[in-house]
Write a protein that holds these residues in place. Structure first.
Motif, PDB file in Angstrom:
ATOM      1  N   ALA A 142     -45.941 102.314  27.120  1.00 32.27           N
ATOM      2  CA  ALA A 142     -47.173 102.532  27.889  1.00 32.27           C
ATOM      3  C   ALA A 142     -47.596 101.292  28.668  1.00 32.27           C
ATOM      4  O   ALA A 142     -48.072 101.395  29.806  1.00 32.27           O
ATOM      5  CB  ALA A 142     -48.297 102.967  26.942  1.00 32.27           C
ATOM      6  N   GLN A 143     -47.407 100.113  28.076  1.00 25.95           N
ATOM      7  CA  GLN A 143     -47.886  98.886  28.703  1.00 25.95           C
ATOM      8  C   GLN A 143     -46.921  98.309  29.733  1.00 25.95           C
ATOM      9  O   GLN A 143     -47.304  97.439  30.521  1.00 25.95           O
ATOM     10  CB  GLN A 143     -48.165  97.828  27.627  1.00 25.95           C
ATOM     11  CG  GLN A 143     -49.291  98.194  26.679  1.00 25.95           C
ATOM     12  CD  GLN A 143     -49.426  97.213  25.530  1.00 25.95           C
ATOM     13  OE1 GLN A 143     -48.821  96.143  25.527  1.00 25.95           O
ATOM     14  NE2 GLN A 143     -50.215  97.575  24.523  1.00 25.95           N
ATOM     15  N   ASN A 144     -45.687  98.776  29.726  1.00 29.12           N
ATOM     16  CA  ASN A 144     -44.666  98.206  30.614  1.00 29.12           C
ATOM     17  C   ASN A 144     -43.956  99.315  31.388  1.00 29.12           C
ATOM     18  O   ASN A 144     -42.760  99.567  31.193  1.00 29.12           O
ATOM     19  CB  ASN A 144     -43.659  97.385  29.805  1.00 29.12           C
ATOM     20  CG  ASN A 144     -44.308  96.253  29.030  1.00 29.12           C
ATOM     21  OD1 ASN A 144     -44.501  95.163  29.544  1.00 29.12           O
ATOM     22  ND2 ASN A 144     -44.645  96.519  27.777  1.00 29.12           N
ATOM     23  N   PRO A 145     -44.677  99.983  32.286  1.00 29.69           N
ATOM     24  CA  PRO A 145     -44.108 101.146  32.972  1.00 29.69           C
ATOM     25  C   PRO A 145     -42.922 100.826  33.872  1.00 29.69           C
ATOM     26  O   PRO A 145     -42.142 101.724  34.195  1.00 29.69           O
ATOM     27  CB  PRO A 145     -45.293 101.676  33.788  1.00 29.69           C
ATOM     28  CG  PRO A 145     -46.189 100.490  33.975  1.00 29.69           C
ATOM     29  CD  PRO A 145     -46.064  99.707  32.710  1.00 29.69           C
ATOM     30  N   ASP A 146     -42.765  99.584  34.289  1.00 35.20           N
ATOM     31  CA  ASP A 146     -41.655  99.221  35.165  1.00 35.20           C
ATOM     32  C   ASP A 146     -40.454  98.684  34.398  1.00 35.20           C
ATOM     33  O   ASP A 146     -39.453  98.273  35.003  1.00 35.20           O
ATOM     34  CB  ASP A 146     -42.107  98.165  36.181  1.00 35.20           C
ATOM     35  CG  ASP A 146     -43.163  98.714  37.129  1.00 35.20           C
ATOM     36  OD1 ASP A 146     -43.101  99.909  37.444  1.00 35.20           O
ATOM     37  OD2 ASP A 146     -44.054  97.938  37.540  1.00 35.20           O
ATOM     38  N   ALA A 147     -40.524  98.697  33.081  1.00 34.47           N
ATOM     39  CA  ALA A 147     -39.429  98.200  32.249  1.00 34.47           C
ATOM     40  C   ALA A 147     -38.741  99.359  31.533  1.00 34.47           C
ATOM     41  O   ALA A 147     -39.355 100.390  31.259  1.00 34.47           O
ATOM     42  CB  ALA A 147     -39.940  97.197  31.224  1.00 34.47           C
ATOM     43  N   THR A 148     -37.477  99.172  31.214  1.00 38.04           N
ATOM     44  CA  THR A 148     -36.765 100.083  30.325  1.00 38.04           C
ATOM     45  C   THR A 148     -36.948  99.565  28.903  1.00 38.04           C
ATOM     46  O   THR A 148     -36.635  98.410  28.617  1.00 38.04           O
ATOM     47  CB  THR A 148     -35.269 100.136  30.666  1.00 38.04           C
ATOM     48  OG1 THR A 148     -35.097 100.597  32.002  1.00 38.04           O
ATOM     49  CG2 THR A 148     -34.539 101.082  29.729  1.00 38.04           C
ATOM     50  N   VAL A 149     -37.482 100.404  28.024  1.00 39.27           N
ATOM     51  CA  VAL A 149     -37.720 100.029  26.632  1.00 39.27           C
ATOM     52  C   VAL A 149     -36.716 100.778  25.765  1.00 39.27           C
ATOM     53  O   VAL A 149     -36.616 102.004  25.844  1.00 39.27           O
ATOM     54  CB  VAL A 149     -39.155 100.378  26.183  1.00 39.27           C
ATOM     55  CG1 VAL A 149     -39.384  99.926  24.745  1.00 39.27           C
ATOM     56  CG2 VAL A 149     -40.175  99.751  27.125  1.00 39.27           C
ATOM     57  N   ILE A 150     -35.962 100.045  24.950  1.00 39.51           N
ATOM     58  CA  ILE A 150     -34.964 100.677  24.096  1.00 39.51           C
ATOM     59  C   ILE A 150     -35.132 100.239  22.646  1.00 39.51           C
ATOM     60  O   ILE A 150     -35.667  99.173  22.360  1.00 39.51           O
ATOM     61  CB  ILE A 150     -33.520 100.376  24.562  1.00 39.51           C
ATOM     62  CG1 ILE A 150     -33.204  98.876  24.438  1.00 39.51           C
ATOM     63  CG2 ILE A 150     -33.306 100.866  25.982  1.00 39.51           C
ATOM     64  CD1 ILE A 150     -31.733  98.536  24.704  1.00 39.51           C
ATOM     65  N   ASP A 151     -34.662 101.088  21.747  1.00 36.19           N
ATOM     66  CA  ASP A 151     -34.608 100.786  20.315  1.00 36.19           C
ATOM     67  C   ASP A 151     -33.204 101.166  19.848  1.00 36.19           C
ATOM     68  O   ASP A 151     -32.868 102.350  19.790  1.00 36.19           O
ATOM     69  CB  ASP A 151     -35.669 101.592  19.569  1.00 36.19           C
ATOM     70  CG  ASP A 151     -35.652 101.355  18.059  1.00 36.19           C
ATOM     71  OD1 ASP A 151     -34.726 100.677  17.571  1.00 36.19           O
ATOM     72  OD2 ASP A 151     -36.559 101.874  17.370  1.00 36.19           O
TER      73      ASP A 151
END
Length: 331
Positions: free
Chosen positions: A138-147
């Motif tokens: 939610a806080q980093n809409p321009d980033a790809t977040v992975i786990d």
């Protein structure tokens, strides 16, 4: 299955447009000297713990929060713009001693604003930061977040190899990732071959001056080793606390009469250990109840690397299996 497509930020779109406009106006003018071009990127896809991911390889601004990846990223000279320095110990000074790398703190008191300020392209979340996933997205809409951290209920070592494989895709290091995975397989096979198949083994975790029981086949660090090598547990019972170990008396350890003891010293990973901590080797050597146990008598106590509780990565396990191979062969 959720699909998280690559997002192009508004700033990036404007920058591309400006570059095209500038090139159309300059004609055949000599180009000005510029910074080295980043490594070429391609569109890659893989599946993380939340679904299918599509992104560009070789991201330039990377945040890493999962302890399993720091050693690999360090070996591959991948720079970070932010990391949780509070849980990294002294293992990766390239990151922790660099003031340009933002400090996210710890998973208990994370400073997620530091990540936002770093304007990342990629955030490698998960593990201790698994609960922060939705906030990171939610806080980093321009980033790809992975786990890509090892998933509960899955084989730890296959999961670590999966993690290496994905990192290899992302950073165009697939050959190096394959080498890491092969080294782990070899270490497991060699240690399993060196074990005689019958000697009883006790897993222990020490912290704050206490000796805890590490149940065979479960939890982190010591437990999974039993399954990988088909070790015979000196005490075979389910874990109550798979992460930190269960209460056990030294008398119960002595009664089980293990031929081998494998020990994780949790406190050894930190420059400021918990109050009352005692090194694991001193705890065991100084125990009157354990002095006649075969493992102690024969000096068959294997201590995990002091940094193991911080790392727990594919390199750490490979080293542990090599250490066990050598100990079994020497017995």
């Amino acid at each position: 299955m959720s699909i998280r497509p690559l997002r192009t930020s508004a700033a990036a779109a404007l920058a591309i447009g400006a570059a095209l406009l500038l090139s159309s106006c300059t004609g055949n003018a000599a180009p000005e000297e510029s910074a080295p071009a980043p490594e070429a990127s391609t569109t890659i896809t893989f599946t993380d713990n939340h679904g299918e991911v599509e992104m560009q390889s070789n991201p330039q601004r990377v945040v890493a929060l999962d302890n399993h990846v720091f050693e690999t990223l360090s070996e591959w000279d991948v720079p970070l713009v932010a990391a949780p320095k509070g849980i990294m110990g002294d293992v990766w000074p390239t990151y922790t001693d660099d003031d340009t790398v933002g400090d996210v703190g710890t998973h208990r008191e994370p400073n997620l604003e530091t990540i936002v300020a770093a304007s990342p392209d990629l955030i490698i979340g998960g593990y201790r930061f698994g609960d922060a996933y939705d906030d990171l997205v939610a806080q980093n809409p321009d980033a790809t977040v992975i786990d890509i951290a090892p998933r509960d209920g899955e084989d730890v070592f296959s999961e670590l190899q999966r993690e290496s494989t994905i990192l290899g895709q992302i950073f165009d290091r697939e050959a190096e990732a394959a080498e890491l995975n092969e080294a782990l397989d070899t270490a497991i096979d060699d240690a399993k071959s060196a074990y005689n198949g019958t000697d009883s083994v006790m897993g222990l975790i020490t912290s704050a001056g206490k000796i805890e029981f590490a149940a065979a086949g479960s939890g982190r660090s010591v437990g999974p080793v039993f399954t990988a090598l088909d070790l015979t547990p000196a005490i075979d019972r389910p874990a109550e606390d798979a992460s930190h170990g269960d209460d056990i008396s030294v008398e119960a350890i002595a009664e089980s009469n293990p031929e081998w003891i494998i020990v994780l010293d949790r406190d050894a990973s930190f420059s400021e250990p918990e109050p009352g901590s005692v090194p694991a080797d001193e705890l065991i050597a100084g125990s009157e109840a354990l002095k006649n146990v075969p493992a102690v008598q024969k000096d068959q106590v294997i201590y995990l690397d002091p940094t193991f509780y911080v790392t727990e990565d594919i390199q750490a396990y490979t080293t542990l299996f090599e250490q066990m191979r050598d100990a079994f062969n020497a017995a």
